[in-house]
Design an enzyme around this catalytic site. Structure first.
Site, PDB file in Angstrom:
ATOM      1  N   ASP A 108      -7.988  -3.492  -8.465  1.00  0.00           N
ATOM      2  CA  ASP A 108      -7.907  -2.475  -6.977  1.00  0.00           C
ATOM      3  C   ASP A 108      -8.170  -1.305  -7.740  1.00  0.00           C
ATOM      4  O   ASP A 108      -7.974  -0.479  -8.692  1.00  0.00           O
ATOM      5  CB  ASP A 108      -6.442  -3.252  -7.545  1.00  0.00           C
ATOM      6  CG  ASP A 108      -6.198  -1.594  -5.668  1.00  0.00           C
ATOM      7  OD1 ASP A 108      -6.855  -0.149  -5.895  1.00  0.00           O
ATOM      8  OD2 ASP A 108      -4.889  -1.589  -5.493  1.00  0.00           O
TER       9      ASP A 108
ATOM     10  N   HIS B  43      -7.321  -3.886  -4.235  1.00  0.00           N
ATOM     11  CA  HIS B  43      -5.952  -3.721  -3.518  1.00  0.00           C
ATOM     12  C   HIS B  43      -6.531  -4.219  -2.316  1.00  0.00           C
ATOM     13  O   HIS B  43      -7.505  -4.333  -2.019  1.00  0.00           O
ATOM     14  CB  HIS B  43      -6.528  -2.436  -2.943  1.00  0.00           C
ATOM     15  CG  HIS B  43      -5.576  -1.821  -2.513  1.00  0.00           C
ATOM     16  ND1 HIS B  43      -4.292  -0.904  -3.358  1.00  0.00           N
ATOM     17  CD2 HIS B  43      -5.709  -1.136  -1.094  1.00  0.00           C
ATOM     18  CE1 HIS B  43      -3.731  -0.654  -2.451  1.00  0.00           C
ATOM     19  NE2 HIS B  43      -3.669   0.068  -1.471  1.00  0.00           N
TER      20      HIS B  43
ATOM     21  N   CYS C 110       0.986  -0.866  -0.352  1.00  0.00           N
ATOM     22  CA  CYS C 110      -0.555  -0.050   0.116  1.00  0.00           C
ATOM     23  C   CYS C 110       0.830   1.474  -0.228  1.00  0.00           C
ATOM     24  O   CYS C 110       1.400   1.423  -0.812  1.00  0.00           O
ATOM     25  CB  CYS C 110      -1.234   0.162   1.239  1.00  0.00           C
ATOM     26  SG  CYS C 110      -2.019   1.608   1.077  1.00  0.00           S
TER      27      CYS C 110
END
Length: 226
Positions: A163, A190, A116
């Protein structure tokens, strides 16, 4: 398995905490593991412990210590918002300095991985850090801010096809800027590496980890006595 240690930033001399997990058997190398926006959570510590079991002495710095000591958020909307605010208030130059302190504390070869926000930070460290043997970045949305920079070490990227926060156009831009860079796409969204998140995808997480370990093995990871 691990312990909390203190490191001194190469950016401004600030002393910050980090989670440190040592291998219990032969050592393969050092690993800088970079957090998500949520801080050094139980999940991040578990990842560190897992890599330590594979032979990597692992350090996960608390990059937000200047803003809030011991920050470790849950996955509620309020916590996500706070994590985003902390990430936006943490300059990239500072990230590099803090990361370098962790790299310098580890014996070569030293590798980097992150998720991330930490995926973008991994890219940044691969481009600007010193003494990095290889880097594996997972779903780093903000890599697009740094796409004109070039890694100094072998680097691979991982993204989920579903994502919503990282459109495939952004991934295509990365391919165009760095045509020789391995970019792996997964049938996932994600955060697919985290079993705490709704988008957790076990098969993709296992494959991404396998590719990461293979990258490390091809770039200097070996076995030596502790």
């Amino acid at each position: 398995m691990g312990e909390t240690i203190r490191l001194t930033s190469r950016f401004d001399g600030f002393e910050f905490e980090a989670y440190h997990a040592k291998p219990t058997d032969a050592r393969r190398g050092g690993l800088l593991l970079i957090q998500e926006i949520f801080g050094v959570t139980d999940h991040i510590r578990e990842l560190c412990d897992g890599f330590a079991e594979d032979g990597y002495e692992t350090i996960a710095p608390a990059f937000y210590d200047r803003l809030e000591r011991g920050f470790a958020a849950d996955y509620s909307p309020e916590a996500i918002q706070k994590g985003v605010q902390h990430s936006q208030a943490t300059p990239w130059e500072q990230v590099v300095g803090d990361a370098q302190a962790a790299i310098d504390a580890l014996q070569a070869p030293v590798f980097v991985t992150g998720y991330c926000w930490g995926g973008a930070a991994t890219w940044l460290v691969a481009c600007r850090g010193m003494g990095v043997a290889a880097a594996s970045a997972f779903y780093g949305r903000r890599i697009s801010e740094l796409v004109d920079e070039t890694p100094r070490c072998p680097t691979i990227l991982h993204f989920g096809k579903a994502d919503a926060s990282i459109p495939m156009e952004k991934v295509d831009e990365m391919r165009e800027k760095h045509p020789d860079l391995p970019i792996y796409l997964y049938e996932a969204g994600h955060g697919f590496n985290s079993d705490r998140r709704a988008d957790y995808h076990p098969d993709s997480a296992r494959l991404g980890r396998l590719r990461t370990l293979q990258l490390f093995a091809l770039n200097g990871a070996g076995r030596s006595e502790i």
